[in-house]
Design a protein around this motif. Structure first.
Motif, PDB file in Angstrom:
ATOM      1  N   THR A  43      -7.140   4.332  -1.487  1.00 47.51           N
ATOM      2  CA  THR A  43      -6.969   2.885  -1.360  1.00 47.51           C
ATOM      3  C   THR A  43      -8.100   2.080  -1.997  1.00 47.51           C
ATOM      4  O   THR A  43      -7.835   1.202  -2.824  1.00 47.51           O
ATOM      5  CB  THR A  43      -6.760   2.493   0.113  1.00 47.51           C
TER       6      THR A  43
ATOM      7  N   HIS B 148      -2.374  11.043   0.821  1.00 43.37           N
ATOM      8  CA  HIS B 148      -2.549  10.866  -0.631  1.00 43.37           C
ATOM      9  C   HIS B 148      -3.924  11.371  -1.050  1.00 43.37           C
ATOM     10  O   HIS B 148      -4.600  10.766  -1.875  1.00 43.37           O
ATOM     11  CB  HIS B 148      -2.339   9.412  -1.035  1.00 43.37           C
TER      12      HIS B 148
ATOM     13  N   ASP C 267       1.429   2.296   4.562  1.00 42.70           N
ATOM     14  CA  ASP C 267       0.418   3.351   4.492  1.00 42.70           C
ATOM     15  C   ASP C 267       0.267   4.098   5.829  1.00 42.70           C
ATOM     16  O   ASP C 267      -0.343   5.150   5.893  1.00 42.70           O
ATOM     17  CB  ASP C 267      -0.927   2.749   4.071  1.00 42.70           C
TER      18      ASP C 267
ATOM     19  N   ASP D 255       0.828  -1.211   0.000  1.00 42.11           N
ATOM     20  CA  ASP D 255       0.000   0.000   0.000  1.00 42.11           C
ATOM     21  C   ASP D 255       0.861   1.261   0.000  1.00 42.11           C
ATOM     22  O   ASP D 255       1.814   1.365   0.753  1.00 42.11           O
ATOM     23  CB  ASP D 255      -0.922  -0.014   1.233  1.00 42.11           C
ATOM     24  N   MET D 256       0.496   2.215  -0.848  1.00 40.00           N
ATOM     25  CA  MET D 256       1.093   3.555  -0.860  1.00 40.00           C
ATOM     26  C   MET D 256       2.499   3.630  -1.446  1.00 40.00           C
ATOM     27  O   MET D 256       3.159   4.668  -1.362  1.00 40.00           O
ATOM     28  CB  MET D 256       1.137   4.118   0.567  1.00 40.00           C
TER      29      MET D 256
ATOM     30  N   ASP E  90      -1.267   0.708  -4.922  1.00 40.93           N
ATOM     31  CA  ASP E  90      -2.505   1.395  -5.281  1.00 40.93           C
ATOM     32  C   ASP E  90      -2.328   2.888  -5.562  1.00 40.93           C
ATOM     33  O   ASP E  90      -3.051   3.477  -6.349  1.00 40.93           O
ATOM     34  CB  ASP E  90      -3.569   1.178  -4.192  1.00 40.93           C
ATOM     35  N   HIS E  91      -1.375   3.520  -4.906  1.00 42.98           N
ATOM     36  CA  HIS E  91      -1.135   4.957  -5.046  1.00 42.98           C
ATOM     37  C   HIS E  91       0.189   5.281  -4.367  1.00 42.98           C
ATOM     38  O   HIS E  91       0.726   4.454  -3.631  1.00 42.98           O
ATOM     39  CB  HIS E  91      -2.263   5.775  -4.389  1.00 42.98           C
TER      40      HIS E  91
HETATM   41 ZN   LIG Z   1      -3.673   2.762  -0.075  1.00 35.60          ZN
END
Ligand SMILES: [Zn+2]
Ligand SMILES: [Zn+2]
Length: 329
Positions: A66, A254, A171, A12-13, A223-224
């Protein structure tokens, strides 16, 4: 019958790349991202995966949060029939409106088990739901224990074909310093990224020790990214009362807007150079199943919706999507 397997590792992130010329005054490195840190020799295990795999310069061109990011990764489309505004966290409650890559793998190879494990609970609600097993532990549960639970299940189910491992802890470094001397994992972005490299080592070592490496594809995605060193990070930091002197060492979250500009900390103003921090995601394909001629390839430009079709392509799965496999590109 397919004798290949997929382990899908979602971090994540995790920004995979960064804007040219945007560098942290504290670390003298680009802000934490896979490619920049790998170049600096700080991520040996990501480096090994890039060398023995395909590195993809990938962008999230939709919503960089997310639930949407995970949906794009799992479904291969920005557009589904979901009504705008419906929280994608609750997609399972309301019903998925698009087949996921995990479901497609199961449909194609009903004899192979499909499972998913994650250190946050939302994943139980849909886009990454497994078939034989889904375990998502709440509130940034330990990435280490989540991985161990996945490994334990795989050892008990050696006929697994597709396993999703989602690690959420990076994250947690959403509103925090980029770098603090000696910080623990989860307290700054720099040390958190180094820790992700160790988790990647753990996953690869496990697959090798079990004798699964040679027939497994390892797909690494995110995801980002997050806002750092850009106008959004500075504005958010000011709003939250971060001291002016610390803004260059501050990662905001984010949130939108996802299109942002590199900040010039000397002139204390935004430049006209795009930073677009949140759109810079990660995509690496490695694993012993990947044909050798693909090793060392770099794909210059792809989107987050190309992730699922690439898995489908590698696994020989027919999958309806708006993205394109990067394997032949
Ligand atoms: Zn995320
Ligand atoms: Zn930004």
């Amino acid at each position: 019958m397919n004798n290949k397997r997929s382990l899908i590792l979602i971090l994540d992130m995790l920004a995979g790349h960064w804007a040219e010329g945007s560098e942290s005054p504290v670390t003298r490195l680009p802000y934490p991202n896979v490619k920049g840190y790998e170049k600096a020799g700080l991520l040996p295990n990501f480096g090994d995966s890039i060398k023995n795999g395909i590195y993809v310069n990938v962008w999230n061109m939709g919503n960089c949060n997310t639930p949407y990011g995970q949906k794009y990764l799992a479904s291969g489309t920005y557009q589904t029939d979901s009504a705008p505004g419906i929280d994608p966290y609750w997609s399972m409650v309301r019903g998925l409106d698009k087949e996921t890559i995990l479901q497609a793998c199961k449909r194609t190879y009903p004899g192979g088990k499909v499972a998913s494990f994650g250190s946050d609970a939302w994943m139980q609600t849909g886009w990454w739901k497994g078939v034989e097993c889904t375990m998502g532990w709440g509130s940034y549960y330990s990435d280490f224990l989540t991985s161990q639970n996945a490994f334990h299940w795989m050892m008990g189910n050696p006929d697994w074909s597709t396993v999703l491992l989602y690690l959420a802890q990076y994250d947690m470094t959403g509103n925090c310093p980029v770098y603090t001397e000696g910080a623990e994992y989860t307290k700054d972005k720099h040390h958190s990224l180094l820790q992700l490299d160790r988790y990647l080592w753990m996953v690869k070592t496990f697959l090798k020790e079990q004798g699964w490496w040679d027939d497994t594809y390892l797909f690494i995605g995110s995801d980002h990214g997050c806002h750092v060193g850009c106008n959004v990070a500075v504005e958010e930091g000011r709003e939250r009362g971060v001291a002016e002197a610390d803004l260059a060492n501050y990662c905001s979250n984010h949130q939108s807007p996802y299109d942002c500009y590199i900040w010039d900390f000397e002139k204390n103003q935004a430049t006209d150079k795009r930073s677009d921090c949140c759109r810079r995601t990660t995509f690496i394909v490695t694993g012993g199943a990947l044909p050798r001629e693909q090793y060392g390839r770099v794909v210059g430009n792809a989107e987050i919706i190309d992730f699922a079709p690439t898995i489908a392509d590698a696994m020989g799965v027919d999958f309806k999507t708006d993205g394109k496999s990067i394997l032949g590109r």
